[in-house]
Design a protein around this motif. Structure first.
Motif, mmCIF file in Angstrom:
data_model
loop_
_atom_site.group_PDB
_atom_site.id
_atom_site.type_symbol
_atom_site.label_atom_id
_atom_site.label_comp_id
_atom_site.label_asym_id
_atom_site.label_seq_id
_atom_site.Cartn_x
_atom_site.Cartn_y
_atom_site.Cartn_z
ATOM 1 N N GLY A 1 0.825 -1.172 0.134
ATOM 2 C CA GLY A 1 0.091 0.101 0.188
ATOM 3 C C GLY A 1 0.774 1.144 0.072
ATOM 4 O O GLY A 1 0.661 2.230 -0.806
ATOM 5 N N VAL A 2 1.869 1.429 0.932
ATOM 6 C CA VAL A 2 2.706 2.400 0.685
ATOM 7 C C VAL A 2 3.442 2.686 -0.459
ATOM 8 O O VAL A 2 3.737 3.878 -0.995
ATOM 9 N N GLU A 3 3.745 1.610 -1.301
ATOM 10 C CA GLU A 3 4.620 1.837 -2.388
ATOM 11 C C GLU A 3 3.450 1.864 -3.642
ATOM 12 O O GLU A 3 3.959 2.090 -4.798
ATOM 13 N N LEU A 4 2.065 2.212 -3.466
ATOM 14 C CA LEU A 4 1.216 2.325 -4.495
ATOM 15 C C LEU A 4 1.667 3.683 -5.329
ATOM 16 O O LEU A 4 1.578 4.811 -4.414
ATOM 17 N N ASP A 5 1.699 3.659 -6.409
ATOM 18 C CA ASP A 5 2.001 4.795 -7.064
ATOM 19 C C ASP A 5 0.830 5.174 -8.098
ATOM 20 O O ASP A 5 0.648 4.655 -9.260
ATOM 21 N N VAL A 6 0.102 6.071 -7.581
ATOM 22 C CA VAL A 6 -1.243 6.709 -8.184
ATOM 23 C C VAL A 6 -0.977 7.130 -9.746
ATOM 24 O O VAL A 6 -1.589 6.865 -10.391
ATOM 25 N N ALA A 7 0.045 7.805 -9.892
ATOM 26 C CA ALA A 7 0.658 8.649 -10.907
ATOM 27 C C ALA A 7 0.929 7.558 -11.978
ATOM 28 O O ALA A 7 0.612 7.576 -13.402
ATOM 29 N N GLN A 8 1.337 6.341 -11.624
ATOM 30 C CA GLN A 8 1.770 5.166 -12.320
ATOM 31 C C GLN A 8 0.474 4.630 -12.930
ATOM 32 O O GLN A 8 0.227 4.370 -14.438
ATOM 33 N N LEU A 9 -0.405 4.437 -12.225
ATOM 34 C CA LEU A 9 -1.716 3.675 -12.619
ATOM 35 C C LEU A 9 -2.560 4.846 -13.572
ATOM 36 O O LEU A 9 -3.209 4.472 -14.580
ATOM 37 N N ARG A 10 -2.390 5.852 -13.260
ATOM 38 C CA ARG A 10 -3.022 6.999 -14.188
ATOM 39 C C ARG A 10 -2.503 7.093 -15.408
ATOM 40 O O ARG A 10 -2.979 7.068 -16.474
ATOM 41 N N THR B 1 11.357 6.491 -18.605
ATOM 42 C CA THR B 1 10.325 7.376 -17.960
ATOM 43 C C THR B 1 10.331 7.044 -16.412
ATOM 44 O O THR B 1 10.765 5.959 -15.903
ATOM 45 N N ASN B 2 10.172 7.989 -15.705
ATOM 46 C CA ASN B 2 9.944 8.091 -14.363
ATOM 47 C C ASN B 2 9.139 9.570 -14.047
ATOM 48 O O ASN B 2 8.723 10.127 -14.864
ATOM 49 N N ARG B 3 8.893 9.369 -12.715
ATOM 50 C CA ARG B 3 8.051 10.296 -12.131
ATOM 51 C C ARG B 3 8.412 11.221 -11.050
ATOM 52 O O ARG B 3 9.097 10.620 -10.324
ATOM 53 N N ASP B 4 7.965 12.378 -11.078
ATOM 54 C CA ASP B 4 8.454 13.309 -9.961
ATOM 55 C C ASP B 4 7.181 13.417 -9.033
ATOM 56 O O ASP B 4 6.320 14.271 -9.302
ATOM 57 N N GLY B 5 6.985 12.536 -7.989
ATOM 58 C CA GLY B 5 5.658 12.434 -7.198
ATOM 59 C C GLY B 5 5.086 11.325 -7.463
ATOM 60 O O GLY B 5 5.242 10.544 -8.398
ATOM 61 N N ARG B 6 4.041 11.013 -6.646
ATOM 62 C CA ARG B 6 3.430 9.513 -6.667
ATOM 63 C C ARG B 6 1.638 10.013 -6.674
ATOM 64 O O ARG B 6 1.164 8.892 -6.683
ATOM 65 N N GLY B 7 1.329 11.211 -6.637
ATOM 66 C CA GLY B 7 -0.149 11.561 -6.526
ATOM 67 C C GLY B 7 -0.707 11.859 -7.953
ATOM 68 O O GLY B 7 0.212 11.680 -9.135
ATOM 69 N N PHE B 8 -1.904 12.242 -8.131
ATOM 70 C CA PHE B 8 -2.636 12.527 -9.384
ATOM 71 C C PHE B 8 -2.023 13.722 -10.123
ATOM 72 O O PHE B 8 -2.028 13.686 -11.250
ATOM 73 N N ASN B 9 -1.310 14.655 -9.407
ATOM 74 C CA ASN B 9 -0.616 15.734 -10.014
ATOM 75 C C ASN B 9 0.698 15.649 -10.296
ATOM 76 O O ASN B 9 1.636 16.426 -10.413
ATOM 77 N N ALA B 10 1.116 14.316 -10.118
ATOM 78 C CA ALA B 10 2.794 13.971 -10.432
ATOM 79 C C ALA B 10 3.119 14.420 -11.985
ATOM 80 O O ALA B 10 2.400 14.153 -12.571
#
Length: 759
Positions: free
Chosen positions: A83-92, A469-478
């Motif tokens: 759960g802690v590692e869930l990446d919402v931005a990745q799913l989006r 590809t990488n993300r800066d942040g893990r939320g919807f606004n990443a």
């Protein structure tokens, strides 16, 4: 006192028992290390250790119930970590494709398993469902481990696989919830659907707040008000309270308590501080708890004696078809890159095969479901042993085949890349090579983002060589950062050999000296110093920069060479701006795109490896070392060596080099094109290399000094305001101070900064 002390600690447990448990843990650890070295998941070795030394065979380990209980705590921690590692931005970003792979990947093994169980003639519908469900989950840990080893975890297809595994795990939790109904003798119809309704309902009711407002509330209203000394303690306290609240809530509402552990972790996945602290503080604890879980909770239950039964082994191989049932998931994979005409390397085929194999990886959830079904009497020991045998086979074969196929495709990719080597393309040609670019694009995450890049690069006439590809942040606004390494099919550039680079550098140094350094307004430009003009043989000079310099002192040939290089740089800058503008328009107004020239084969690569291998500093005093290396390669004393001799000799010396690197270096030195270089050419090249290294170190020292100056200036300004140096200084005031400091620390920045030419 000593007597009572001894009684208090003894409780009838002798040191023989503690020694045995300690030895068992050491054996399980060692077995995991061995299997990991052999290319298999560590859990395979740990389970085997539990099988051999547990109650089913050697019965070596005392108090097995206690170890199983510790393992169950590890299972809860595993779901909390998921759960802690869930990446919402990745799913989006991966969107509906990850959902499709997850749902289909759950249903296919379930249906195949049920069909095979019915075919055996000994299974009820409940038993058949339990057999199929045991093969439904994909192990994110096993798949991600192979993807990391193959350096594919940060590619678009790697991110798609990870997101699909997360969906797969959530569905596995729902399946686990359903078994609470299956164990009942005569459940009503509504009772079959109650676990699904409860699980999905709580995933929405508790999951939506967990990824929206609840993390912000915890971070802004609680954690930020805590001092640094207690912030981590408060965070873990909140997490523990939520864990202890969610697990019984889900359990008594007919969902799995493990879903509660997962949802408790999701709340902290959107808090960057909490995510990093949890992963850092619990890593070693998680490693040991999971080791106990696989060795004891799983390994102790494996009926290893049943593996001598041909029925068990035979059905184990038959049930392996449930693992293979996920192979059709390859059809969900989109085409991220085009297939190059005539190339043996097919990135689309690679992505499909890698995805299909990654989704066949089995691990912890398969054992969890099978163990639960066995404990509740949903199937007999023989079926359980056959399932364990099939899952163990998957744990061994899937990551092994996956990793080797990744290596195979990586090799094919490198072979294709080598075929586009500018040196080879320029040889026997017109002295020009294709332009290679590195595009760095940052934009808010949206569904189908990576597929869109394919259309963008096609419209621009670019051919993708590599993509990350990488993300800066893990939320919807990443923000998603995509690095594209491409070959421009519409433009070529002259191939500058080392002699030409030296000539241009000499001319630049001369005119810089004549003008007394950079003119006003050039301090921040690419022509600010000779070191900025040349970095590792990279030229940075445009016509706009050149106009600020006096070329009167140069000879005609030097002046023409410098002007020609500047004109070529202008064309590259124009092309770079065209690419930037097109990508920014395609990705939206919030996109930030930067384009630079990229060289897959810098001529300095082999020399860098020599510096690294021999532990030398890379300054001018090291020139005799380079000359001695040449003399050693030139064993016959003829004064010349070719690229094959150099490559073989340096490989035998233990250097980590590539044949392409040697080909590039020799070709850049070799002016007449006969494939040989002599001792004097080698010496002059190494002198030039060491000169560039010295200038690069000088620039790094200047940048470090400026950074220190700005840091001290900021501190001084804050002290003048009576702010000290707080963690969260007022943004407007601090921004103003920094801007003032930058004006005080350097001149204005004007002039066009050229792109990097590495050829």
């Amino acid at each position: 006192m000593p007597f009572s002390y001894g009684i208090a600690l003894n409780h009838g447990i002798s040191h023989v028992s503690t020694d045995a448990i300690f030895l068992f843990l050491v054996i399980a650890t060692g077995a995991g290390i061995v299997t990991a070295k052999l290319g298999m998941p560590a859990l395979v070795g740990e389970i085997i250790a539990g099988c051999i030394f547990g109650p089913q065979l050697a019965d070596f380990c005392p108090y097995p119930e206690a170890l199983v209980l510790v393992g169950e705590i590890g299972l809860i921690m595993l779901l909390l970590e998921a759960g802690v590692e869930l990446d919402v931005a990745q799913l989006r970003e991966t969107g509906l494709r990850a959902m499709g792979i997850g749902f289909t990947g759950t249903l296919l093994p379930l249906c195949v398993g049920m069909g095979l169980a019915y075919a055996s003639g000994n299974a009820s519908i409940k038993s058949a469902m339990a057999v199929g469900a045991s093969f439904s989950p994909t192990s994110l840990g096993v798949a991600a481990s192979a993807l990391k080893a193959g350096k594919m975890i940060d590619t678009p297809v790697g991110q798609l696989i990870v997101a699909s595994c997360v969906v797969d795990d959530v569905l596995a939790l729902i399946l686990l919830s359903m078994f609470q109904v299956l164990v009942k003798p005569s459940p009503s119809v509504i009772e079959y659907f109650l676990p699904i309704i409860s699980s999905v309902g709580f995933l929405i009711v508790l999951g939506v707040p967990a990824v929206t407002f609840l993390p912000r509330f915890i971070e802004d209203k609680i954690l930020k008000r805590c001092s640094d000394a207690y912030r981590d303690l408060v965070m873990f306290t909140i997490m523990t309270v939520m864990l202890l609240a969610y697990m019984p809530l889900l359990y008594y509402t007919k969902a799995s308590y493990l879903t509660g552990a997962f949802l408790a972790g999701v709340v902290f996945s959107q808090i960057d501080h909490a995510h990093h602290v949890f992963m850092d503080k619990t890593h070693q604890l998680m490693t040991w708890l999971l080791r106990v879980f696989f060795a004891a909770s799983i390994g102790f239950q494996v009926p290893v004696k049943q593996f001598g039964d041909p029925y068990v082994i035979g059905w184990g191989f038959i049930l392996y078809l449930c693992v293979a049932a996920k192979l059709p998931l390859a059809l969900y994979v989109p085409q991220f890159e085009d297939v190059k005409p005539g190339a043996s390397y097919n990135p689309f085929l690679r992505d499909r095969i890698i995805t299909a194999l990654a989704m066949t990886c089995r691990g912890e959830f398969s054992f969890i479901i099978a163990s639960f079904a066995l404990s509740e009497g949903l199937f007999n020991v023989q079926i359980y042993a056959a399932i364990v045998w099939a899952v163990l086979l998957s744990c061994i074969t899937s990551p092994f085949v996956l990793l080797n196929l990744i290596k195979y495709f990586n090799k094919k990719q490198m072979e294709y890349l080598a075929s586009t080597n500018p040196i080879k393309l320029a040889k026997d040609g017109d002295g020009t090579t294709p332009l290679f670019l590195h595009i760095k694009a940052k934009a808010p995450a949206f569904g189908g983002m990576q597929e869109k890049f394919r259309k963008i690069v096609n419209d621009l006439g670019l051919e993708v060589v590599e993509r990350r590809t990488n993300r800066d942040g893990r939320g919807f606004n990443a923000t998603v950062q995509t690095d594209l390494y491409v070959r421009d099919t519409t433009m070529t550039v002259p191939l500058q050999k080392i002699a030409a680079q030296k000539k241009i550098k000499k001319a630049l140094t001369a005119v810089m000296g004549d003008t007394g350094g950079a003119k006003p307004g050039m301090e921040g430009s690419s022509m600010g110093s000779a070191a900025m003009s040349f970095r590792q043989g990279s030229m940075r000079v445009s016509s706009n920069n050149l106009s600020n310099l006096s070329l009167q002192s140069l000879e005609k040939e030097e002046k023409e060479a410098l002007q020609s290089a500047a004109a070529q740089e202008d064309a590259i800058i124009k092309r770079g701006e065209e690419v930037e503008k097109a990508i920014e328009e395609a990705l939206g107004s919030d996109a930030d795109v930067a384009v630079d020239v990229w060289n897959p084969w810098p001529w300095t690569e082999v020399l860098d490896k020599i510096v690294e291998h021999y532990g030398i500093s890379g300054d001018n005093d090291d020139l005799p070392t380079f000359v001695a290396i040449f003399d050693k390669i030139d064993s016959d004393g003829g004064g010349e060596i070719d690229q094959e001799e150099m490559y073989e000799a340096l490989m035998e010396a233990g250097l980590d080099i590539t044949e392409e690197g040697v080909i590039t270096l020799v070709a850049m030195i070799d002016e007449d094109g006969n494939g040989d270089i002599d001792r004097e050419e080698w010496k002059e090249t190494c002198e030039f290399y060491l000169e560039l290294k010295a200038e690069e170190r000088g620039m790094q020292m200047q940048e470090a000094a400026r950074a220190d100056f700005m840091k001290n200036l900021r501190k001084k300004k804050l002290e003048q305001l009576g702010l000290g140096q707080p963690v969260d200084a007022p943004p407007v005031q601090v921004t103003t101070i920094i801007e003032d400091g930058e004006k005080e620390g350097k001149g204005s920045d004007s002039g066009s900064v050229g792109l990097n030419i590495d050829f």
